[in-house]
Design an enzyme around this catalytic site. Structure first.
Site, PDB file in Angstrom:
ATOM      1  N   LYS A   1       0.620  -1.077   0.048  1.00 19.15           N
ATOM      2  CA  LYS A   1       0.033  -0.119  -0.013  1.00 19.15           C
ATOM      3  C   LYS A   1       0.726   1.927   0.153  1.00 19.15           C
ATOM      4  CE  LYS A   1      -4.803  -1.624   1.238  1.00 19.15           C
ATOM      5  NZ  LYS A   1      -5.393  -2.357   2.309  1.00 19.15           N
TER       6      LYS A   1
ATOM      7  N   ARG B   1      -3.494 -10.394   4.891  1.00 18.51           N
ATOM      8  CA  ARG B   1      -4.199  -9.882   3.182  1.00 18.51           C
ATOM      9  C   ARG B   1      -2.263  -9.165   2.594  1.00 18.51           C
ATOM     10  NH1 ARG B   1      -5.584  -6.572  -0.161  1.00 18.51           N
ATOM     11  NH2 ARG B   1      -7.396  -7.494  -2.087  1.00 18.51           N
TER      12      ARG B   1
HETATM   13  C1  9MG Z   1      -9.867  -5.852  -0.924  1.00 20.08           C
HETATM   14  N1  9MG Z   1      -9.025  -5.087  -0.336  1.00 20.08           N
HETATM   15  C2  9MG Z   1      -7.574  -4.217  -1.020  1.00 20.08           C
HETATM   16  N2  9MG Z   1      -7.195  -4.019   0.688  1.00 20.08           N
HETATM   17  C3  9MG Z   1      -7.825  -4.388   1.575  1.00 20.08           C
HETATM   18  C4  9MG Z   1      -7.675  -4.401   2.900  1.00 20.08           C
HETATM   19  O1  9MG Z   1      -6.930  -3.585   3.567  1.00 20.08           O
HETATM   20  N3  9MG Z   1      -8.569  -5.243   3.473  1.00 20.08           N
HETATM   21  C5  9MG Z   1      -9.545  -5.947   3.301  1.00 20.08           C
HETATM   22  N4  9MG Z   1     -10.698  -6.371   3.574  1.00 20.08           N
HETATM   23  N5  9MG Z   1     -10.050  -5.778   1.477  1.00 20.08           N
HETATM   24  C6  9MG Z   1      -8.733  -5.598   1.049  1.00 20.08           C
END
Ligand code: 9MG
Length: 269
Positions: A214, A249
């Site tokens: 990010k 994730r």
């Molecule tokens: C789809 N998506 C993109 N960033 C995300 C994040 O931080 N958390 C979740 N649950 N989905 C995300």
């Protein structure tokens, strides 16, 4: 010294969108998507999170039909070929309905079931749900986000959404919460959420952290572009897990798995 377990679940990101910010278009073709899912499973992914619409602010909107045709064949192929849990990243009730029918284990909704019809679709199923916090909408979320206290405000949001889910008959054991790094947050907000991550544990629910690649990582590293954020991403995943994250994730499964294995070997019970 008290020992803890750091065996977090690894959710590998599989974007099947032409414009996703970190891997835009790379896995758009069906064959490439399945190949990438297999690779992530071999590297240690416990869940594959499949997304057919990008959530970046300048993303092109995708129709329900297009999202279904991008995502559902991949859900079905992964279900039949791999022993892995499947998450579908969507906010559209119709896509949720198809995903549940195709065997998805988790619906990952960055809108936390606030779109019309989403709550009803999910209350008719047994699939798990990830409720993510976002201030505003993907298009507007980075226009001067403000909070009184970022962690307390997000916790109040979860209180409300959990109440709404309970009233709709969605039991707590189906719910995962996620503070939504980067979704209507400044760098300072994101850093505070990461430092105080363990405060989300008071809900007694699994907590997911999505930090991978990010812009907050790029910002900390002097505006690094997306391809050179791997080490920063892995470092934040480790901090999140040390601070209580149950699920991370990530795009870089192998690197994250190695770092978590080392963390568990040194610090785990
Ligand atoms: C789809 N998506 C993109 N960033 C995300 C994040 O931080 N958390 C979740 N649950 N989905 C995300």
């Amino acid at each position: 010294m008290t020992m803890k377990s750091f065996n977090a679940t690894i959710m590998g990101v599989l974007n099947v969108t032409p414009d996703s910010f970190s891997d835009g278009g790379r896995y758009l073709s069906f064959d490439n998507a399945i190949k990438q899912a297999k690779l992530m499973v071999s590297q240690g992914a416990d869940v594959i999170d499949i997304g057919g619409e990008s959530t970046r602010p300048d993303a092109i909107e995708v129709s329900e039909e297009d999202e279904i045709s991008r995502v559902i064949p991949i859900v079905k192929a992964i279900r039949s070929q791999l022993d892995v849990d499947i998450s579908v990243d969507t906010s559209k009730p119709k896509v949720m309905e198809y995903a549940v029918a195709a065997g998805a284990n988790i619906i990952n909704d960055v809108c936390a079931l606030q779109n019309d019809g989403a709550l009803e679709v999910m209350s008719d199923s047994n699939t798990k749900i990830c409720l993510m916090h976002m201030q505003g909408s993907p298009r507007t979320m980075q226009n001067n986000p403000t909070y009184k206290d970022v962690v307390d405000d997000i916790k109040s949001f979860f209180d409300k959404r959990l109440n709404v889910c309970a009233k709709a008959g969605i039991s707590k054991d189906r719910i995962i919460i996620d503070p939504g790094f980067g979704f209507g947050k400044t760098l300072e907000h994101n850093l505070e959420i990461l430092r105080r991550f363990n405060e989300f544990k008071t809900f007694g629910l699994p907590v997911l952290a999505g930090l991978s690649r990010k812009s907050m990582i790029g910002a900390m590293l002097g505006n690094r572009d997306v391809d050179t954020r791997v080490t920063g991403s892995v470092t934040t995943a480790i901090i999140a897990v040390q601070n209580g994250a149950d699920i991370v994730r990530v795009h870089d499964v192998l690197e994250t798995k190695d770092a978590l294995t080392v963390l568990q070997s040194v610090m785990g019970e």
